[in-house]
Design an enzyme around this catalytic site. Structure first.
Site, mmCIF file in Angstrom:
data_model
loop_
_atom_site.group_PDB
_atom_site.id
_atom_site.type_symbol
_atom_site.label_atom_id
_atom_site.label_comp_id
_atom_site.label_asym_id
_atom_site.label_seq_id
_atom_site.Cartn_x
_atom_site.Cartn_y
_atom_site.Cartn_z
ATOM 1 N N ASP A 63 -6.231 17.516 8.821
ATOM 2 C CA ASP A 63 -5.046 17.068 9.546
ATOM 3 C C ASP A 63 -5.412 15.942 10.512
ATOM 4 O O ASP A 63 -4.730 14.914 10.582
ATOM 5 C CB ASP A 63 -4.408 18.228 10.318
ATOM 6 C CG ASP A 63 -3.665 19.193 9.420
ATOM 7 O OD1 ASP A 63 -3.263 18.795 8.312
ATOM 8 O OD2 ASP A 63 -3.484 20.363 9.818
ATOM 9 N N GLN A 121 1.421 -12.678 -1.343
ATOM 10 C CA GLN A 121 2.578 -13.460 -1.796
ATOM 11 C C GLN A 121 2.887 -14.596 -0.817
ATOM 12 O O GLN A 121 3.212 -15.718 -1.244
ATOM 13 C CB GLN A 121 3.795 -12.541 -1.938
ATOM 14 C CG GLN A 121 4.975 -13.171 -2.656
ATOM 15 C CD GLN A 121 4.712 -13.349 -4.152
ATOM 16 O OE1 GLN A 121 3.873 -12.670 -4.717
ATOM 17 N NE2 GLN A 121 5.424 -14.268 -4.774
ATOM 18 N N GLY A 181 -0.876 -19.073 -4.144
ATOM 19 C CA GLY A 181 -2.121 -19.177 -4.892
ATOM 20 C C GLY A 181 -3.353 -19.001 -4.016
ATOM 21 O O GLY A 181 -4.358 -18.424 -4.447
ATOM 22 N N GLU A 221 -8.603 11.246 1.735
ATOM 23 C CA GLU A 221 -8.059 12.193 2.722
ATOM 24 C C GLU A 221 -6.798 12.877 2.186
ATOM 25 O O GLU A 221 -5.862 13.160 2.937
ATOM 26 C CB GLU A 221 -7.757 11.486 4.045
ATOM 27 C CG GLU A 221 -8.975 10.925 4.740
ATOM 28 C CD GLU A 221 -9.896 11.964 5.325
ATOM 29 O OE1 GLU A 221 -9.636 13.162 5.148
ATOM 30 O OE2 GLU A 221 -10.892 11.576 5.956
ATOM 31 N N GLY A 222 -6.787 13.134 0.901
ATOM 32 C CA GLY A 222 -5.627 13.732 0.250
ATOM 33 C C GLY A 222 -4.725 12.645 -0.289
ATOM 34 O O GLY A 222 -4.224 11.801 0.473
ATOM 35 N N GLY A 273 -8.174 14.135 10.301
ATOM 36 C CA GLY A 273 -8.686 13.032 9.497
ATOM 37 C C GLY A 273 -7.580 12.181 8.903
ATOM 38 O O GLY A 273 -7.728 10.957 8.770
ATOM 39 N N ARG A 274 -6.486 12.815 8.526
ATOM 40 C CA ARG A 274 -5.357 12.057 7.969
ATOM 41 C C ARG A 274 -4.760 11.121 9.010
ATOM 42 O O ARG A 274 -4.326 10.006 8.683
ATOM 43 C CB ARG A 274 -4.310 13.020 7.416
ATOM 44 C CG ARG A 274 -4.738 13.635 6.100
ATOM 45 C CD ARG A 274 -3.935 14.854 5.707
ATOM 46 N NE ARG A 274 -4.443 15.377 4.439
ATOM 47 C CZ ARG A 274 -4.161 16.575 3.957
ATOM 48 N NH1 ARG A 274 -3.361 17.400 4.630
ATOM 49 N NH2 ARG A 274 -4.673 16.962 2.795
ATOM 50 N N ARG A 326 1.629 -23.734 7.317
ATOM 51 C CA ARG A 326 1.893 -24.320 5.999
ATOM 52 C C ARG A 326 3.306 -24.888 5.944
ATOM 53 O O ARG A 326 4.274 -24.215 6.347
ATOM 54 C CB ARG A 326 1.720 -23.227 4.934
ATOM 55 C CG ARG A 326 2.132 -23.615 3.534
ATOM 56 C CD ARG A 326 1.169 -24.594 2.907
ATOM 57 N NE ARG A 326 1.426 -24.717 1.470
ATOM 58 C CZ ARG A 326 0.870 -25.644 0.712
ATOM 59 N NH1 ARG A 326 -0.002 -26.497 1.226
ATOM 60 N NH2 ARG A 326 1.146 -25.692 -0.576
#
Length: 390
Positions: free
Chosen positions: A241, A337, A341, A364-365, A243-244, A269
């Site tokens: 728990d 995206q 490129g 972790e599940g 760790g999640r 850009r």
């Protein structure tokens, strides 16, 4: 994009500023080369440990930082925004200390925790096996009592820091009972008979070593058992728990890093004479990335505050892990995206972020397991609870 944060103390604010400084000066210059060469950055963990960042949520008297989980997770997020492999490593180290901190005797804690939390030692967590991933009760690794020690034989798969760790928190079978036949041991990394296979060749997180660890008649002193025989599975599950939440925080940090890079690129850009962020289609994509990341952060910190208040938080931890890691996958994909490129080349880090995000939906599940945890909690029903924050 600077993250707006609410923290409980000035000490916590200073801690986060220290973390950002270390991430900027110690992690950022090394991440590209280490990930490209698949080199494990052991020196980075020593640096973080000496700064006190490896034991933050544990008691100060045992060598920890004495910080609430909501602060610890925000530190993890700041690290992961710069270097996800290191963020995962810090989370796994914390998980490897959890059993000793919660189920160890006072003597065991005083003997081993200061070194584990002080930064010089790095931990690993051994639960999964080649045939037993999401079903830990099916494990076959076994410990047989022999006088004042146990002899451990078996294999543990997908071990983060496998072959690099100074100690391993290991779940092994001590009887044939499916759920009450598993015990927890703290095994030294230099134990005779303990070895690791060559590291797995992974899609992402290549700076984090993951390996199968073998126990070939490893003799472990009985005083290295945490809790009683048969208590290993509850220790493992309660640790998961926490760790999640660690992985949720890492996923939030990864998403934030991807968002920051995408946003910086979109402002610089130009197409058709204006920055691409001024084009509504792309601006809305960035807005969704920001909304998803802030939502994931809020859910993760909500679960952490429940934990800090001593309230049940297992369902919320699963929701946080599910939401944060799914969001990281979406945000990193969208970051590629935004860069077009260029995002698909290794000249920019967003392609690495995308590769790193995928595994967070798995370890972790898996997120399918998280949905199972949440749905079972819904079926069981949980009474409403209100806690007053002092």
């Amino acid at each position: 994009m600077p993250v707006q944060r609410l923290v409980p103390t000035q000490e916590a604010a200073d801690l986060l500023e220290l973390t950002r400084e270390l991430a900027r000066e110690e992690l950022a210059p090394k991440v590209v080369q280490a990930e490209a060469e698949e080199a494990f950055p052991r020196d980075v963990f020593r640096t973080l440990g000496r700064a006190g960042l490896l034991g933050l949520p544990y008691d100060e008297e045992l060598g920890g930082g004495g910080q609430p989980y909501e602060v610890y997770l925000q530190v993890l997020e700041e690290i992961a925004a710069v270097w996800a492999s290191v963020g995962v490593g810090v989370s796994v180290h914390g998980l490897s200390c959890f059993g000793l901190a919660t189920k160890g005797t006072r003597e065991q804690q005083e003997r081993w925790l200061p070194g584990m939390l002080g930064g010089e030692l790095l931990g690993a967590y051994c639960l999964s096996e080649p045939h037993a991933g999401s079903d830990p009760a099916a494990m076959r690794t076994r410990a047989v009592r022999d006088g004042d020690s146990y002899v451990v034989t078996g294999e543990k798969a997908w071990t983060t820091h496998g072959g690099q760790a100074d100690f391993y928190k290991v779940m092994v079978r001590t009887s044939d009972h499916r759920s009450r036949g598993i015990s927890c041991f703290l095994v030294p990394g230099d134990a005779e008979g303990l070895s690791a296979d060559p590291a797995e060749r992974k899609m992402g997180l290549t700076g984090s070593t993951t390996a199968l660890v073998r126990f070939e008649g490893v003799r472990v002193d009985a005083d290295r058992r945490l809790g009683e025989e048969g208590e290993g599975l509850p220790i493992a599950l309660s640790g998961l728990d926490a760790g999640r939440l660690g992985i949720a925080a890492v996923a939030v940090g990864l998403a934030q890093g991807a968002l920051d890079d995408a946003l910086a690129y979109a402002k610089e850009r130009e197409t058709f004479g204006v920055p691409i962020i001024d084009h509504q289609g792309l601006a809305f994509l960035l807005a969704d990335m920001a909304a998803g990341t802030e939502t994931a952060r809020a859910m993760t910190l909500h679960a952490a505050r429940l934990k800090d208040a001593g309230l049940p938080y297992s369902r919320q931890a699963s929701i946080a892990k599910l939401v944060a890691t799914d969001n990281a996958m979406k945000v990193t994909t969208d970051a590629v995206q935004v860069l077009g490129g260029y995002g698909y080349t290794r000249d920019f880090p967003v392609e690495r972020y995308m590769r790193e995000a995928k595994v967070m939906q798995i370890f972790e599940g898996t997120n399918q397991i998280q949905r199972l945890v949440v749905s079972r909690a819904l079926a069981k029903g949980v009474p409403a609870q209100t806690a007053v924050l002092a």
